[in-house]
Design a protein around this motif. Structure first.
Motif, PDB file in Angstrom:
ATOM      1  N   CYS A   5       0.830  -1.206   0.000  1.00  0.00           N
ATOM      2  CA  CYS A   5       0.000   0.000   0.000  1.00  0.00           C
ATOM      3  C   CYS A   5       0.866   1.258   0.000  1.00  0.00           C
ATOM      4  CB  CYS A   5      -0.938  -0.006   1.193  1.00  0.00           C
ATOM      5  SG  CYS A   5      -2.085   1.371   1.237  1.00  0.00           S
ATOM      6  N   TYR A   6       1.918   1.258   0.825  1.00  0.00           N
ATOM      7  CA  TYR A   6       2.833   2.405   0.838  1.00  0.00           C
ATOM      8  C   TYR A   6       3.488   2.600  -0.525  1.00  0.00           C
ATOM      9  CZ  TYR A   6       2.454   2.362   5.943  1.00  0.00           C
ATOM     10  OH  TYR A   6       1.986   2.399   7.226  1.00  0.00           O
ATOM     11  N   GLU A   7       3.859   1.498  -1.181  1.00  0.00           N
ATOM     12  CA  GLU A   7       4.472   1.588  -2.515  1.00  0.00           C
ATOM     13  C   GLU A   7       3.479   2.144  -3.538  1.00  0.00           C
ATOM     14  OE1 GLU A   7       7.626   0.979  -3.581  1.00  0.00           O
ATOM     15  OE2 GLU A   7       8.201   0.679  -1.489  1.00  0.00           O
ATOM     16  N   ILE A   8       2.233   1.701  -3.455  1.00  0.00           N
ATOM     17  CA  ILE A   8       1.199   2.209  -4.377  1.00  0.00           C
ATOM     18  C   ILE A   8       1.011   3.703  -4.193  1.00  0.00           C
ATOM     19  CG2 ILE A   8      -1.281   2.175  -4.856  1.00  0.00           C
ATOM     20  CD1 ILE A   8      -1.165  -0.877  -4.317  1.00  0.00           C
ATOM     21  N   ILE A   9       0.930   4.147  -2.947  1.00  0.00           N
ATOM     22  CA  ILE A   9       0.761   5.576  -2.674  1.00  0.00           C
ATOM     23  C   ILE A   9       1.937   6.364  -3.224  1.00  0.00           C
ATOM     24  CG2 ILE A   9       0.662   7.296  -0.824  1.00  0.00           C
ATOM     25  CD1 ILE A   9      -0.911   5.167   0.802  1.00  0.00           C
ATOM     26  N   TYR A  62      -7.971   3.026   1.420  1.00  0.00           N
ATOM     27  CA  TYR A  62      -9.186   2.432   0.851  1.00  0.00           C
ATOM     28  C   TYR A  62     -10.331   3.440   0.866  1.00  0.00           C
ATOM     29  CZ  TYR A  62     -13.018  -0.851   0.129  1.00  0.00           C
ATOM     30  OH  TYR A  62     -14.116  -1.493  -0.356  1.00  0.00           O
ATOM     31  N   ASP A  63     -10.489   4.160   1.960  1.00  0.00           N
ATOM     32  CA  ASP A  63     -11.561   5.154   2.071  1.00  0.00           C
ATOM     33  C   ASP A  63     -11.365   6.318   1.105  1.00  0.00           C
ATOM     34  OD1 ASP A  63     -12.818   3.652   4.002  1.00  0.00           O
ATOM     35  OD2 ASP A  63     -12.003   4.826   5.685  1.00  0.00           O
ATOM     36  N   ARG A  64     -10.099   6.688   0.837  1.00  0.00           N
ATOM     37  CA  ARG A  64      -9.806   7.782  -0.097  1.00  0.00           C
ATOM     38  C   ARG A  64      -9.822   7.311  -1.547  1.00  0.00           C
ATOM     39  NH1 ARG A  64      -4.600  10.038   0.320  1.00  0.00           N
ATOM     40  NH2 ARG A  64      -3.899   8.108   1.277  1.00  0.00           N
ATOM     41  N   ARG A  65     -10.140   6.033  -1.757  1.00  0.00           N
ATOM     42  CA  ARG A  65     -10.188   5.409  -3.084  1.00  0.00           C
ATOM     43  C   ARG A  65      -8.852   5.462  -3.810  1.00  0.00           C
ATOM     44  NH1 ARG A  65     -14.088   3.209  -5.209  1.00  0.00           N
ATOM     45  NH2 ARG A  65     -13.819   4.003  -7.301  1.00  0.00           N
ATOM     46  N   VAL A  66      -7.778   5.337  -3.049  1.00  0.00           N
ATOM     47  CA  VAL A  66      -6.445   5.196  -3.644  1.00  0.00           C
ATOM     48  C   VAL A  66      -6.250   3.739  -4.053  1.00  0.00           C
ATOM     49  CG1 VAL A  66      -3.962   5.339  -3.162  1.00  0.00           C
ATOM     50  CG2 VAL A  66      -5.504   7.094  -2.302  1.00  0.00           C
ATOM     51  N   ILE A  67      -6.759   2.819  -3.244  1.00  0.00           N
ATOM     52  CA  ILE A  67      -6.668   1.390  -3.540  1.00  0.00           C
ATOM     53  C   ILE A  67      -8.058   0.769  -3.463  1.00  0.00           C
ATOM     54  CG2 ILE A  67      -4.303   1.128  -2.657  1.00  0.00           C
ATOM     55  CD1 ILE A  67      -5.580  -0.163  -0.130  1.00  0.00           C
TER      56      ILE A  67
END
Length: 107
Positions: A5-9, A62-67
């Motif tokens: 998740c950190y890498e995706i961000i 998830y809530d911010r719709r990043v993933i």
């Protein structure tokens, strides 16, 4: 999941700086349905009070719709080839998913 998740961000931030923003959330595939439910459900449960800060960062993304968190069935979990003893047919199936081929005999 938290490291991915950190890498995706980070990668989404880099792409945004390069002018390639993404409108759709990035899929973070997971095979643990319990972890998906904990991250996706913002309701506090007594049984989940031991969850570390990493879960909260995944929930926030998830809530911010990043993933988004699609489930990966155990039958197609490619990491199993490295971690489990598998029947020959299933091993060869996952080997094909990794696109590994035998080197030619003439080399």
């Amino acid at each position: 999941m938290s490291t991915a998740c950190y890498e995706i961000i980070w990668l989404r931030g880099l792409l945004t700086e390069l002018g390639l923003s993404q409108a759709q959330p990035t899929p973070l595939h997971a095979d643990n349905t319990s972890a998906i439910q904990i991250a996706a459900n913002s309701v506090y449960h007594e049984r989940t009070k031991h969850i570390e800060v990493n879960c909260h960062s995944i929930r926030e993304a998830y809530d911010r719709r990043v993933i988004n968190l699609p489930h990966v069935s155990t039958s197609v979990q490619i990491a199993d080839i490295f971690t489990k003893s598998l029947p020959c047919q299933h091993h060869n199936f996952l080997l094909g998913k990794l696109m590994l081929v035998d080197s030619p005999a003439s080399i």
